[in-house]
Design a protein around this motif. Structure first.
Motif, PDB file in Angstrom:
ATOM      1  N   ASP A   1       0.814  -1.433  -0.158  1.00 29.09           N
ATOM      2  CA  ASP A   1       0.245  -0.441   0.012  1.00 29.09           C
ATOM      3  C   ASP A   1       1.043   1.360  -0.154  1.00 29.09           C
ATOM      4  N   ALA A   2       1.992   1.481  -0.595  1.00 27.89           N
ATOM      5  CA  ALA A   2       3.007   2.635  -1.158  1.00 27.89           C
ATOM      6  C   ALA A   2       3.029   3.039  -2.121  1.00 27.89           C
ATOM      7  N   LEU A   3       3.427   4.102  -2.401  1.00 28.57           N
ATOM      8  CA  LEU A   3       3.328   4.759  -3.860  1.00 28.57           C
ATOM      9  C   LEU A   3       4.478   4.331  -4.395  1.00 28.57           C
ATOM     10  N   ALA A   4       3.662   3.999  -5.911  1.00 31.44           N
ATOM     11  CA  ALA A   4       4.857   3.119  -6.515  1.00 31.44           C
ATOM     12  C   ALA A   4       5.831   4.104  -7.825  1.00 31.44           C
ATOM     13  N   VAL A   5       7.003   4.616  -7.104  1.00 33.40           N
ATOM     14  CA  VAL A   5       7.748   6.208  -7.996  1.00 33.40           C
ATOM     15  C   VAL A   5       9.004   4.640  -8.424  1.00 33.40           C
ATOM     16  N   THR A   6       9.056   4.974  -9.314  1.00 34.83           N
ATOM     17  CA  THR A   6      10.027   4.111 -10.394  1.00 34.83           C
ATOM     18  C   THR A   6      10.304   5.276 -11.797  1.00 34.83           C
ATOM     19  N   VAL A   7      11.909   4.278 -11.483  1.00 36.61           N
ATOM     20  CA  VAL A   7      12.639   5.412 -12.259  1.00 36.61           C
ATOM     21  C   VAL A   7      13.366   4.408 -13.518  1.00 36.61           C
TER      22      VAL A   7
END
Length: 208
Positions: A164-170
């Motif tokens: 349930d975390a924000l999925a930040v991607t690079v």
């Protein structure tokens, strides 16, 4: 303030570090020592999943556990010094700290070798948790109360979702920015140099 309790998780390989040179060298050495062909050029395009998932392409299933142990024993002397930090890695950790938060590393890489990489590069997160892949990473993310997880792989998006975390991607790993968006990432950045500005905006935004 809400952001004072901020915890951000980071993946390691191809998120914080460019592990391709060291892993390539380690696969070449492993091939030499076992007499087994390994296409190291191909293998380093598939970084992310646990080591055993790559080794099964080159060794019989009944040998992969022992071969993985051998690889991990070789790894510190071959892979650590040849592996650089990716642009923005140190600054991303520093940005979390500057916001009063904690930065943790959650990776599928075996924990002792993950720590060796970070120590060598002078990157000092608040915790390092290894040997977890995809949804398994949610265990550590939940334990530490991470509300954001930063990675480069589909497995990292799955980890964030499960926690349930924000999925930040690079887009520094095997997927392009468009592919990461299509896989369901909440945020797609070109690389970690963009992370501090994104974090500042995220923390400044009103919460529902």
């Amino acid at each position: 303030m809400a952001h004072m309790a901020l915890t951000v998780g980071f993946d390691l390989d191809m998120t914080l570090i460019d592990s391709r040179p060291g892993i390539h060298a380690c696969y070449v050495a492993l091939a030499e020592r076992t007499g087994t062909y390994i296409d190291a050029d191909l293998a380093i395009t598939r970084l992310g999943p646990p080591l055993e998932e790559e080794l099964i392409n080159w060794f019989p299933a009944e040998r992969t556990a022992a071969i993985a142990d051998r690889y991990r024993e070789m790894y510190p002397t071959i892979a650590i010094t040849t592996t650089p930090a990716l642009p923005g890695a140190r600054e991303a950790i520093a940005a979390v700290r500057a916001a009063g938060g904690r930065a943790i590393v959650v990776t599928a890489k075996c924990e002792p070798n993950a720590k060796l990489h970070l120590e060598h590069l002078g990157i000092d997160p608040d915790a390092v948790i290894g040997d977890l892949w995809a949804e398994q990473k949610a265990e550590a993310l939940r334990e530490y109360g991470a509300s954001v997880y930063v990675g480069d792989h589909q497995g990292d998006i799955r980890a964030a979702r499960a926690a349930d975390a924000l999925a930040v991607t690079v887009a520094t790993g095997p997927y392009s920015a468009d592919e990461l968006g299509a896989l369901g990432a909440d945020v797609v950045l070109a690389d970690l140099t963009r992370f501090p500005d994104w974090l500042a905006g995220y923390l400044a935004a009103p919460r529902a």
